[in-house]
Design a protein around this motif. Structure first.
Motif: not given
Lengths: 157, 157
Positions: A45-47, B60-62, A152-153, A1-3
């Motif tokens: 798409a994932n928002g 969406a990034l968590g 997050a990355a 779900m993350g990036i």
DNA sequence: GGTGAAAGGTCATTAAG
DNA sequence: CTTAATGACCTTTCACC
């Protein structure tokens, strides 16, 4: 779900230079154009990326004064209050919160004097018992997201 | 300094469908292509449109939890506090305000439990005396600008 | 209004999990 | 085996002069 790290670099690059296209971005990042395109599609798409709408500055529109108002709401009037505040253009944002506050909203106005008019319009609604307003003087950290994107990355393995 | 009705329509159209180009926009608005381009250049030059960067959703990034913290600052520590909070990725926004509060910041976190960690990190700094936090439950009005744009456009003769 | 360029799509190939 | 990246090619559309 993350990036992942590449997603982060794509977002950062687009944030720095929104005008560059997918092709130029792929060149700078050293990956294939299709890859950037696929990543962007996935991020949308994932928002994660909601869109690329214009970022409008209220101050440049003639509304240089910003304030945050904490609203106390009559029991059971929450829905009515929301519906009412949606109709007030100077209400840029509205949240329901924990704590005594009940609601927190971001307001803008043409001047400090005009802010009084806006607050009167907000508080004038029946369901709102009272408002406590904090006027913004400076904005040392304007709304930002890049540091969070980087974190997050980085956290993705 | 303000915007006129056509400017408003351009901004609205771009907000609705950011992907369309100048040409397509001019078709929809029924004006010449050059007009739209000139207006856009002017809006950017005036600072009304700051850019077209990607709008990233923290959830969406968590980071689905948002909170607003009112910070009380030690006298003379304001500059240090700002510098410190800039380095905290979960601080999305920071304002100095009137009132006892001194500062208001917007935080995000991975969960309610994680919010405690973020708050500890914020309040852990020496210059911050104490923080009062309101956790966001709902967001009936997400950050918006279009209603204000419409009002500003309408008020211009 | 014409022209060079880019976006967006599809495809087969290759690599990596 | 599944997912992703790559480079190639094509058509439509746009930005710029």
């Amino acid at each position: 779900m993350g990036i992942d790290e590449l997603d982060g670099r794509i977002i950062k690059l687009l944030a720095d230079e929104p005008r560059i296209g997918v092709l130029e971005a792929s060149r700078r990042l050293g990956v294939a154009r299709g890859t950037v395109q696929a990543r962007l599609d996935r991020l949308r798409a994932n928002g994660v990326i909601r869109g690329f709408g214009p970022q409008v500055d209220p101050a440049a529109l003639g509304y240089p004064v910003t304030a945050f108002a904490t609203l106390e709401i009559k029991q059971g009037q929450g829905t009515d209050v929301r519906a009412y505040l949606v109709g007030v253009p100077e209400v840029l944002e509205l949240h329901t919160t924990t704590g005594h506050g009940d609601m927190l909203c971001r307001l803008v106005a043409r001047s400090n004097a005009d802010l009084q008019r806006v607050i009167d319009r907000v508080v004038g609604f029946d369901g709102i018992v009272r408002a406590s307003t904090a006027i913004v003087m400076e904005n040392p950290v304007p709304l930002r997201i890049i540091p969070l994107v980087e974190q997050a990355a980085a956290e993705e393995t």
